[in-house]
Design an enzyme around this catalytic site. Sequence first.
Site, PDB file in Angstrom:
ATOM      1  CG  LEU A 358      -1.990  -1.095   1.290  1.00  0.00           C
ATOM      2  CD1 LEU A 358      -2.732  -1.036   2.619  1.00  0.00           C
ATOM      3  CD2 LEU A 358      -2.964  -0.972   0.128  1.00  0.00           C
ATOM      4  N   GLY A 359       2.024   1.185   0.599  1.00  0.00           N
ATOM      5  CA  GLY A 359       2.879   2.361   0.651  1.00  0.00           C
ATOM      6  C   GLY A 359       3.945   2.200   1.718  1.00  0.00           C
ATOM      7  CG  HIS A 360       7.543   2.509   1.129  1.00  0.00           C
ATOM      8  ND1 HIS A 360       8.044   1.277   1.454  1.00  0.00           N
ATOM      9  CD2 HIS A 360       7.473   2.544  -0.226  1.00  0.00           C
ATOM     10  CE1 HIS A 360       8.279   0.584   0.356  1.00  0.00           C
ATOM     11  NE2 HIS A 360       7.947   1.335  -0.682  1.00  0.00           N
ATOM     12  N   GLY A 364       8.277   2.052   8.232  1.00  0.00           N
ATOM     13  CA  GLY A 364       7.981   0.706   7.763  1.00  0.00           C
ATOM     14  C   GLY A 364       7.085   0.736   6.541  1.00  0.00           C
ATOM     15  CG  ASP A 475       5.046  12.216  11.192  1.00  0.00           C
ATOM     16  OD1 ASP A 475       5.363  13.262  10.585  1.00  0.00           O
ATOM     17  OD2 ASP A 475       5.268  11.080  10.746  1.00  0.00           O
TER      18      ASP A 475
END
Length: 662
Positions: A358-360, A364, A475
């Site tokens: 799905l993504g980074h 992780g 974040d």
Amino acid sequence: MNHIQPAFLAILCLFAIFQTIPLCSSAPLNCTDAGRLCTSFLAFKPSPEDTLPVIQSMFDVLPNDITIEGNGKGYVFIRKNCTCASGINKYLTNSTFTVRKNNGSVYNIVLDAYNGLAYFPSNFTREAKKGAVVSLKLMCGCSSGLWNYLMSYVMRDGDTVQSLSSRFGVSMDNIETVNGIANPDNFTVGSLYYVPLNSVPGDPYPVENHTVPAPVPAPAAADISEIKENHKSHALYWWIIGGLGVGLLLLIAVILAFVSWRSSSCFSRSERSHSAGSNEKISHKFQVLRNTSFCCASGRYICGDSGDRKEPNGESSDQQMNIPKVIGTDVFDMEKPLVFIYEDILSSTDGFSDSNLLGHGTYGSVYYAILRNQEVAIKRMTATKTREFTAEMKVLCKVHHLNLVELIGYAVSNDELFLVYEYAQKGSLKCHLHDPQNKGHTPLSWIMRVQIALDAARGLEYIHEHTKPHYVHRDIKTSNILLDDSFRAKISDFGLSKLMGITNDGEASATRVVGTYGYVAPEYLRDGLATTKTDVYAFGVVLFEMLTGKEAVTRTEGNVMKTAERRSLVSLMLAALRNSPDSTSMTSLKEQLDPSLMDLYPSDCVFKVAMLAKQCADDDPILRPDMKQVVIMLSQILLSSVEWEATLAGNSQVFSGIVQGR
């Protein structure tokens, strides 16, 4: 502010003191920023009949918004959102008053009830009618200096600037500066002053009493014998009540013990020693944690029985899990997550195939998977990321909210850690804002953007104000705001979150600077002090992204003589807002808006969101609103936007889907 009152007004004020009716008051504080919203306090001295419900009704607040002064003066302090009233440019806050008696004019009753805090038209001559509800405004103030709050205080007989200074721990110079006082001895009883504060005044209201504590008169000598007799009967009465209470507690303890025994028999498995050779090699680094069906999502996701599973050879597997010792048992002091075996994680992601990626994330990669017939997202990280792994577990096992991603469980192997979350079908907000069509997404409509912003704000407000302890995310960015199948937003990625500790400057957490460039607040970069206001700054950047479709750090157009330069979106938008004084003159602002909106938006709402983003991204953290205020503002903007959309008679280009259950 003019504090030299005319002679006839001074006479009226003196008359009011003797009649215990504060008929005089000062003018409200002037303001210039029409979009300003802040938290303020009002000092109010209730009468004996002003119980807690009455005070709540008078000021339109909740019990948590009321504190009480502990020095015996009998004051309560009311927390209210204060704003710059359009048209008159005065700081005011709204409230309603229910008339409690048919006696005199509403004007006089209102002034009497609020001790001079009300800003009410003197030409309001209607006679009082019991039960009538009157809308009114109260005088409040927003600080433009180095103070967190302003408190409205009506001077009474015996009050001086010096006594206020001592009473509230504020310097006389600060009080004189805020109120423009040239001579501290020259003030009028009944006039309103503003006291600058850096912390919430007073102590929690004694809800169990529902009344403001009053001095208890000493008993007369003739009554002492009667009091002794009453004391004996009361003592016997309390012994009986105490005995019944102890019996009730014992009964509850027995019930809880029985429920606990039943739960342990249903949800835990007997522990067996693990003797696998591979685990012996890492016994110094890991400890054994058995499988359990407790899950952080409180039973809403994959919380079925996780009993012994049969291996292909027919033997039973006890599904032992290894987890770094540094995590400790305190991670699960609220709820325990569901534990998966590594083989389940591996097979559900097709061996972590690229088609499931799905993504980074920050620390992780995230994969799509189906575990036990449930869509999930699995974050895969190395064992060196134990700190971030632990941070997410500690937060998400304690806090649960519609606008926070739910943690379902975890798994570990010899050298990797895995976190299992609920799956957000529509991906991240970032994918829908930045070049969405090339990523296979339809651009978001105006109302969808406001709804998403409101959802994210509610999630942040929850961890800032409604959890114990409070957290700061550290974040916040568009890639960490996920969207479910109905485009409702959920905040994710709590690996950098921190508990709020108490410092001399209030709630903050001194730490190394982490986060994403373009979203980090200037004071956090400077001092390394993370507060809830650092999250507010990042949220302001997110609002600017939702308005413009641009990323937090943009590239300016280059030419032959000059190459493209990186520039923060905040500086770009602040420059545009300087040339856009209001919603009718916002040419510069419109030039920065996302072209995919196709001019299909209410200009006044766009301007309000831009001004809210500007306040959130202010260089001075004190001038930023808190997330509670942001939620209030976005709620009002969403309501106005829905009303605007209704005037379009269902234009298919802008229909947001709210009617379909969003």
